[in-house]
Design an enzyme around this catalytic site. Structure first.
Site, mmCIF file in Angstrom:
data_model
loop_
_atom_site.group_PDB
_atom_site.id
_atom_site.type_symbol
_atom_site.label_atom_id
_atom_site.label_comp_id
_atom_site.label_asym_id
_atom_site.label_seq_id
_atom_site.Cartn_x
_atom_site.Cartn_y
_atom_site.Cartn_z
ATOM 1 N N VAL A 6 -3.464 -1.328 1.729
ATOM 2 C CA VAL A 6 -4.313 -1.373 2.911
ATOM 3 C C VAL A 6 -5.647 -0.734 2.564
ATOM 4 C CG1 VAL A 6 -4.603 -0.680 5.300
ATOM 5 C CG2 VAL A 6 -2.344 -1.301 4.462
ATOM 6 N N TYR A 62 -12.345 1.360 -5.515
ATOM 7 C CA TYR A 62 -12.073 0.113 -6.225
ATOM 8 C C TYR A 62 -10.753 0.242 -6.976
ATOM 9 C CZ TYR A 62 -16.933 -0.966 -5.208
ATOM 10 O OH TYR A 62 -18.122 -1.202 -4.553
ATOM 11 N N VAL A 82 -9.674 -11.088 -3.874
ATOM 12 C CA VAL A 82 -9.841 -9.950 -4.768
ATOM 13 C C VAL A 82 -8.645 -9.000 -4.691
ATOM 14 C CG1 VAL A 82 -11.043 -8.384 -3.184
ATOM 15 C CG2 VAL A 82 -11.646 -8.394 -5.635
ATOM 16 N N GLY A 83 -7.690 -9.288 -3.816
ATOM 17 C CA GLY A 83 -6.456 -8.516 -3.770
ATOM 18 C C GLY A 83 -5.643 -8.585 -5.036
ATOM 19 N N LEU A 84 -6.029 -9.465 -5.961
ATOM 20 C CA LEU A 84 -5.318 -9.534 -7.236
ATOM 21 C C LEU A 84 -5.498 -8.276 -8.073
ATOM 22 C CD1 LEU A 84 -6.982 -11.756 -10.003
ATOM 23 C CD2 LEU A 84 -8.284 -10.534 -8.272
ATOM 24 N N GLU A 100 -3.398 17.425 0.201
ATOM 25 C CA GLU A 100 -4.562 17.191 -0.660
ATOM 26 C C GLU A 100 -4.648 18.231 -1.770
ATOM 27 O OE1 GLU A 100 -7.583 16.953 2.371
ATOM 28 O OE2 GLU A 100 -6.538 15.217 3.238
ATOM 29 N N TYR A 118 -12.561 20.573 7.455
ATOM 30 C CA TYR A 118 -11.663 20.407 8.602
ATOM 31 C C TYR A 118 -12.112 21.267 9.775
ATOM 32 C CZ TYR A 118 -8.436 17.504 6.010
ATOM 33 O OH TYR A 118 -7.888 16.455 5.309
ATOM 34 N N GLY A 165 -8.729 1.039 3.708
ATOM 35 C CA GLY A 165 -9.106 1.773 4.905
ATOM 36 C C GLY A 165 -7.945 2.603 5.387
#
Length: 419
Positions: A411, A219, A287-289, A153, A110, A413
């Site tokens: 989403v 993934y 592929v959103g499945l 984080e 950062y 990204g």
């Protein structure tokens, strides 16, 4: 594999912004609207030129296509525009924090980002403008936001089974359709895996000889949690080249074989199945499945009676991954699992009523009422697929009276949820 990360001690930690600093940040919103992309493009170039090791962290394809600069420009603009009340951007902050954790971003990075971001703003806006009180306000604003990320984080790292990269072996590689192949990944150390939340993703890192540095991609996990392995189901993208977002996925298809070793991060992601007993409707395209399949399998394996609908858009039978599996889940749980499949371009071998239920695009008015479950006031809707598909589904559900709080979209990204 480690459970140690930086503490963040020694980094600047300014107090909350003063009212005058809020006004100064707000005054820069028009400048960011006009020059934000120029600033972030310059920022990435100068930072990576000075710190080439960060090429291992940032996506080469997103850098080449300007997607990362565009996402950061939107994020900086949104931060400035909402500086008086950050609550509208907190969902995006949460999404980005999970993505950061998946590639092991550490507090010291950062400081690097802050240095080059402020320098880029100075160069684009002009040192005669971006100075003294205005510069100090933005420096304080940057570090206030940075510590929100660092703290979040840190909490994610503390809850994870490991931090950074762990060696996994490709135990099995299974072709699911003409486009999608599944990879079953087992930890090389043979230690059991802690459960993740269905819908979350893992990062995979691999060295790319053509680029000369590592690249990582996220993934979605496509199966219910188990202690033995992770499963990802990856789409092959035709014609992909190094600057194409699907290039790393193609490398998995062509270069990775059973027995090979991959570096894998612990699962992260803020898109996951809720724990309520409410009915669930899973709406996917392409592929959103994959994350929704993890949810479906988790619900099918559970002892409870939670009802679930599977609504899917597919091009045709050749690219219909997991078709037999989903039919099997429905047949095994006929009282609580309902399905409706759309084929936009069914092939000669496809049979309506067996392979698919409706021809054409997935439109909500063509989904049977008992499948869409609009009569259930607490039903939860999970949407994943191309951005345009998700926007259509969200708009359609809202138009039918579904509250935004019951609609969940994955989403890919750092962008905002499609509205």
């Amino acid at each position: 594999m480690s459970k140690i990360t930086e503490s963040g001690e020694g980094l600047p930690h300014p107090p909350p912004l003063s009212p005058d600093q809020h006004k100064l940040i707000t005054s820069t919103v028009p400048i960011l609207a006009e020059h934000g992309l120029t600033i972030t493009t310059l920022f990435y170039k100068q930072m990576i030129d000075a710190h080439p090791e960060l090429r291992n962290v940032f996506s080469h394809s997103k850098q080449q296509l300007g997607l990362q600069a565009g996402a950061l420009a939107r994020a900086v603009f949104a931060y400035a525009a909402n500086i008086e009340d950050l609550s509208p951007i907190l969902p995006v902050v949460e999404r980005i924090a999970h993505k950061h954790a998946s590639v092991h971003i550490v507090p010291s990075q950062y400081a690097i980002v802050g240095k080059y971001l402020l320098e880029a703003i100075t160069q684009v806006v002009g040192a005669e403008v971006f100075k003294r009180d205005l510069y100090d306000a933005w420096c304080a604003a940057y570090w206030n936001l940075a510590h929100i990320f660092i703290d979040r984080e840190r909490a994610l790292y503390e809850a994870a089974q490991w931090i950074g990269w762990r060696k996994f072996v490709v135990a099995k590689k299974v072709k699911e359709s003409d486009e999608i192949t599944s990879f079953y990944l087992e930890p090389k150390d043979c230690k059991p895996l802690e459960p993740y939340r269905p819908g979350q993703y893992i990062s995979i890192q691999t060295f790319v000889p053509e680029l000369g540095f590592n690249q990582s991609r996220q993934y979605s996990l496509s199966d219910a949690p188990n202690a033995e392995c992770f499963r990802i189901s990856v789409k092959r993208e035709p014609g992909a080249v190094p600057a194409h977002p699907g290039w790393i996925s193609n490398l998995l298809h062509t270069m990775v074989s059973e027995g090979d070793t991959l570096d894998v991060a612990f699962p992260f992601g803020e898109f996951f199945l809720d724990a309520s007993p409410a009915p669930v409707v899973l709406l996917s395209a392409g592929v959103g499945l994959t994350p929704l399949l993890a949810m479906l399998n988790t619900l099918a394996n559970a002892d409870g009676q939670r009802e679930v609908s599977w609504v899917q858009a597919v091009r045709n039978e050749r690219v219909h991954a997991f078709a037999a599996h989903v039919r099997g889940v429905r047949e095994a749980h006929p009282c609580r699992v309902r399905t409706h499949i759309f084929y936009s371009e069914p092939g000669a071998e496809a049979v309506e009523g067996r392979d698919y239920d409706s021809r054409g695009r997935l439109v909500l008015e063509s989904v049977p009422k008992d499948v869409l479950r609009l009569d259930a006031a607490d039903a939860q809707y999970y949407v994943c697929g191309p951005e345009g598909f998700m926007a259509d589904m969200i708009e359609g559900l809202k138009a039918r009276g579904v509250e935004e709080s019951r609609i969940h979209a994955e989403v890919f990204g750092a962008g905002a949820t499609p509205q």
